[in-house]
Design an enzyme around this catalytic site. Structure first.
Site, short mmCIF file in Angstrom:
data_model
loop_
_atom_site.label_atom_id
_atom_site.label_comp_id
_atom_site.label_asym_id
_atom_site.label_seq_id
_atom_site.Cartn_x
_atom_site.Cartn_y
_atom_site.Cartn_z
CD GLN A 141 -2.47 5.10 -6.11
OE1 GLN A 141 -2.70 5.72 -5.03
NE2 GLN A 141 -1.08 5.00 -6.68
CE1 TYR A 149 1.30 -9.04 -8.97
CE2 TYR A 149 0.00 -7.72 -10.58
CZ TYR A 149 -0.04 -8.11 -9.25
OH TYR A 149 -1.36 -8.62 -8.82
#
Lengths: 384, 384
Positions: free
Chosen positions: B133, B233
């Site tokens: 991240q 996504y």
């Protein structure tokens, strides 16, 4: 009565004096409203919307329809620079209402109004008393200006306003400094604070501290103070006090990402609060939004109506007619103010040709009547 | 190792790959950093700030200093359209790191990297797993994009965002519709909600409902749904499902003051969510901000890089390289992402010529190595 709404011709003017919502209310009260073709287009109101509200949409030469009107309502002076006289198409005895600028507009406009025996009321002279609040166009337009200034500042700044805690670490919030905590300043504080900036505000009037702090900003308390005038403006400072103010603002300005200036003194050039030296001390990318542009500006480097980018990368915006950037809502507020004012004038006997000249709102907004200039400061300007 | 930071040459590119803060950390860890003269200017960092951080500021032909570098770090591909080959000045075996776009950049760039025996890592291929991240540049740049899109929408709209209760009556809040609730969409929701708008958000993934609602927006739940891919996504919808989506969005779009679109499908043209008919149904003054401009846009009338104003008065903004509009902070986030990635590469043996190719982060970001294209989708593009 017959109320005419001409299309505004002023540069940058996108507002309209009456929106369809207000027209419907006037028509319901048995008035007739004539709206010049296209008058509302720039603020998003179509001719059809005016027709639906009960107005008659008129076109062609003003002389064909303005002479029918008892009252002409506008935002700015109608045709101030026309070849023929301003308001030339109104018949003698008719009433002109708008933000006529008795302290700033060319006095020839008012002489013409006087010589043609018109009655003129200036919306920007509404007294700042409780019962006139709903007619106070300066407050309405300052609300618009303060909001826009905050957005312009945020949009021009190449940095985030809010504190961000991301996986890639923390982004510190932007520092915003608001100079002047009147209606525009308070709205700018509210909007920039909402967006997450750390906001400081400065005002010479200690009385506004509580309002500033209630909006989440810290109040820059300087030793320089001025009293409020009867209308809620800061009084002009003496020269040495002004210099002290400038000295004391240097550090907060240098550290700010965005500075929004709102200092106006009615009928006088705006005071310079942000000097050239201060601008040079600011960081690349910093932004100044100067809301005093109409009165010359609060920043020494402002060019009214233009965007300046300095050698050290500071962007200075000095927008003219900023209220027109929010034309639909600015027109809505203005229109409601005018409606409340008209209602008051009718209650005071305007329609019966028996106007109560002793009423404070009538007395202070009336600037020309019965072949005479009735506004004191305007009288002084004409005699000067 | 010796790390080189060239000045970016891409159109509209204002970011820099490493900011002085990160340079100082690398120097402290015994690396040498070469920064091309002026590399940080557009994002507000001077050559002197780089020198103060311990970098060597270099000028003149790249061949004089790029060949000394073990690693070149950039935002975009260095010199993608130069007469000589991209990365021509890096010596064989050196490492190139940047957002290289394995799914979109001209494949000749990667063939050149392969043929010159360079190793290339693409920051936009960082896997979306917890331990990566802090290196996720797509998230960082989407945060910037979502914030900017919200501000652009607010600044272009000629109306207030917040509810206002004034002496002249109430102004109703603006309606904002966000299409796509990924990182950019969520940031756009947060920012427009902060400014006082009433916000609705649409996404095909029901899993994001909770996040949307926690930011103060209402979630437009349509019957069309798609699953999340491994990388978070939305999967592309089948044709009939896409049509149903378009039908169902018509009313919310027509009623919106601002529409912000953020729908991207990696390696494919962006889906059209706002059709020409929908734009025609919108009110004068309404604004569309299309964040999918780089992939052709989510609005049928978007012109990437331009502002379109339609006949019915709708403004369509389709900004390219929107992250560069916030270059100082976008560079700060990117630079921290790169630092975390470099630290990981060093821990995985990069400096010792013993890179652990089995590490998931290394494996998925490495696109060229040892004379071979190692990225599957890029390999397919080259063989296609």
């Amino acid at each position: 009565m017959i109320i005419a709404v001409p299309r505004e011709r002023g540069a940058r003017e996108r507002r309209v004096a009456l929106i369809p919502e207000t027209v419907a209310k006037l028509v319901k009260a048995d008035h007739a409203v004539l709206v010049e073709e296209g008058a509302g287009i720039a603020s998003g109101f179509s001719d059809q919307q005016y027709r639906d509200a009960g107005a008659t949409v008129v076109a062609g030469s003003k002389s064909d329809w303005m002479r029918d009107a008892d009252i002409a309502v506008s935002v700015q002076v109608i045709d101030p620079s026309a070849q023929d006289l301003p308001y030339a198409h109104l018949r003698a005895g008719a009433v002109a209402i708008g933000m006529l600028g008795p302290l700033s507009t060319d006095v020839e406009v008012f002489k013409a109004l006087r010589d043609r025996n018109l009655t003129a009321f200036s919306m920007d002279a509404i007294p700042r008393i409780s019962r006139a609040q709903s007619m106070d166009v300066l407050s309405s337009m300052s609300t618009v200006a303060g909001y826009r200034a905050a957005l312009i500042g945020a949009e021009r700044l190449p940095r985030f306003f809010p504190l961000l805690m991301t996986a890639a670490g923390t982004i510190t919030p932007a520092k915003v400094l608001i100079l002047g905590a009147g209606v525009a300043g308070l709205q700018a504080i509210a909007t920039t604070h909402r967006l997450g900036a750390v906001v400081q505000a400065f005002d010479t009037r200690p009385v506004v501290r509580e309002q500033v702090e209630s909006l989440g900003a810290s109040f820059l308390a300087l030793e320089v103070q001025s009293q409020q005038t009867q209308d809620g403006y800061a009084q002009a400072l003496a020269e040495d006090a002004h210099q002290a103010e400038v000295n004391l603002l240097s550090k907060p300005v240098a550290e700010a990402d965005v500075v929004i200036t709102t200092a106006l003194i009615p009928g006088r050039p705006a005071p310079i609060l942000v000097t050239e030296e201060m601008v040079k001390s600011m960081r690349p990318g910093a932004v100044i939004v100067d809301l005093a542009a109409e009165a010359g500006g609060n920043c020494a480097l402002s060019r009214p109506g233009e965007t300046v980018v300095t050698d050290n990368g500071v962007t200075i915006e000095a927008p003219l007619n900023i209220a027109s950037q929010l034309a639909p809502h600015a027109s809505q507020l203005y229109s409601r103010n005018v409606y409340n004012f008209l209602t008051h004038l009718f209650a005071m006997g305007l329609a019966d040709k028996a106007l109560n000249l002793d009423d404070e709102i009538v007395a202070r907004t009336m600037i020309v009547h019965d072949g005479t200039i009735t506004h004191e400061a305007l009288k002084n300007r004409i005699n000067a």
